[in-house]
Each structure stands twice: as C-alpha cells, then as structure tokens.
Design an enzyme around this catalytic site. Structure first.
Site, PDB file in Angstrom:
ATOM      1  CG  ASP A 133      -0.454   9.133   3.390  1.00  0.00           C
ATOM      2  OD1 ASP A 133      -0.674   8.028   3.911  1.00  0.00           O
ATOM      3  OD2 ASP A 133      -1.092   9.572   2.414  1.00  0.00           O
ATOM      4  CG  ASP A 152      -1.016   3.803   2.501  1.00  0.00           C
ATOM      5  OD1 ASP A 152      -2.209   3.474   2.643  1.00  0.00           O
ATOM      6  OD2 ASP A 152      -0.623   4.986   2.503  1.00  0.00           O
TER       7      ASP A 152
END
Length: 173
Positions: A133, A152
């Site tokens: 991330d 995401d």
C-alpha cells in the site's frame, strides 16, 4: 427477384470468448497499473518511508498482511492463504457473471474493475506475503485513512459502479 445473401461473417454471432475480451482487457490494465505503481514505490521508498505531496496526501510504503484496513494483519500468516482463496473464488464467480451478462456494460465495468483489483492484490500476497500500500490520505484533526493502492481503488470504484447499476436497474422496474 433474387434476395441477396448476407456474408457469413456478418450474421455469425459473437463467441462468448470474444465478448469477454474487453472486460479481461480492462482487468489486465488495472493489474498492470497496480503492479507498475507498486514496483515504482518499492524501488523509491523504504518500508515506512513517507513523502508529503500535499496537505492531505502522502506517499508511504506500507505492507498489509491482512485484508481491508489491516483486518487480521497480526494473525501469523494463515490469513494470506485465506484472502488469496477468497479472491480467487471471487474471480471465478466474476468470470461466470461476465460470460452470462457480457452485454450489460456498466455491470461488466464494475466486475472487471473488481476482478483486476482482486488479482492485483493476489499477486502481492503470493509474491511478497503481504499487499503493498502507498496512497495515504489524511485530514488535520481526523488522522490518516489507512493506506491503500491502485488495486484497492479499482475494487472501490467497481463496488460503487455495481451499486449504481443495481439502483438503476431497480428504478427501471
């Protein structure tokens, strides 16, 4: 008076494989953008390193061993296989739905984005044991939203499109 015969290529129905190609192509683009962005961030940043971009957005290299919002991230590793299996099961179901509803454009856009995002994160889980991330949004006084990535984002946009498509379908009835 003789009728003109249509060429065979005009009247032949499109095969199911051909009707899947645009959606598989969209999913592939999501995977490609996701993986290229993750390769770039891991090349430029050390784990935990952060760079301020604006007053509400940072780039940060974070590893997520769990699911959304780091759910189950401290469970010893079994969750990696569980989330991979769930994602692969979802991809199988999405492929079934894409074949069955290939003509419903918004629905298929939503499914292709979700599939591409799911596979982007599966690649991370299998290759690294965690999801990479790096997008970090925050607001003064409210703290930081959990870091996320392109995969995401695609899943979120796909879910929003899915809900919009379903609401539109319900309102037509």
């Amino acid at each position: 008076m003789a009728t003109k015969k249509k060429p065979a290529f005009v009247s032949a129905p499109a095969s199911r494989a051909n009707s899947l190609m645009p959606w598989l192509g969209l999913a592939f683009i999501v995977i490609l953008l996701d993986q290229l962005s993750k390769i770039t961030i891991t090349t430029l940043f050390m784990h935990g390193e952060e760079k301020t971009i604006t007053g509400f957005f940072n780039l940060v290299l974070a590893y997520n061993e769990g699911a959304a919002f780091s759910f189950l991230s401290n469970q010893g590793g079994w969750q990696r296989y569980l989330f991979t299996a769930i994602a692969l099961g979802a991809v199988g179901f999405i492929l079934y739905l894409l074949r069955r509803h290939a003509g419903q454009r918004l629905f298929c856009w939503a499914l292709a984005l979700i599939m591409g995002g799911a596979l982007g994160n599966v690649i991370d889980r299998l290759a690294y044991g965690h999801v990479i991330d790096f997008l970090d949004f925050h607001w003064e006084g409210f703290g930081h939203f959990p870091a996320f990535n392109i995969a995401d984002s695609a899943i979120t946009i796909g879910a929003i499109l899915f809900i919009f498509d379903e609401l539109r379908r319900v309102n037509k009835q």
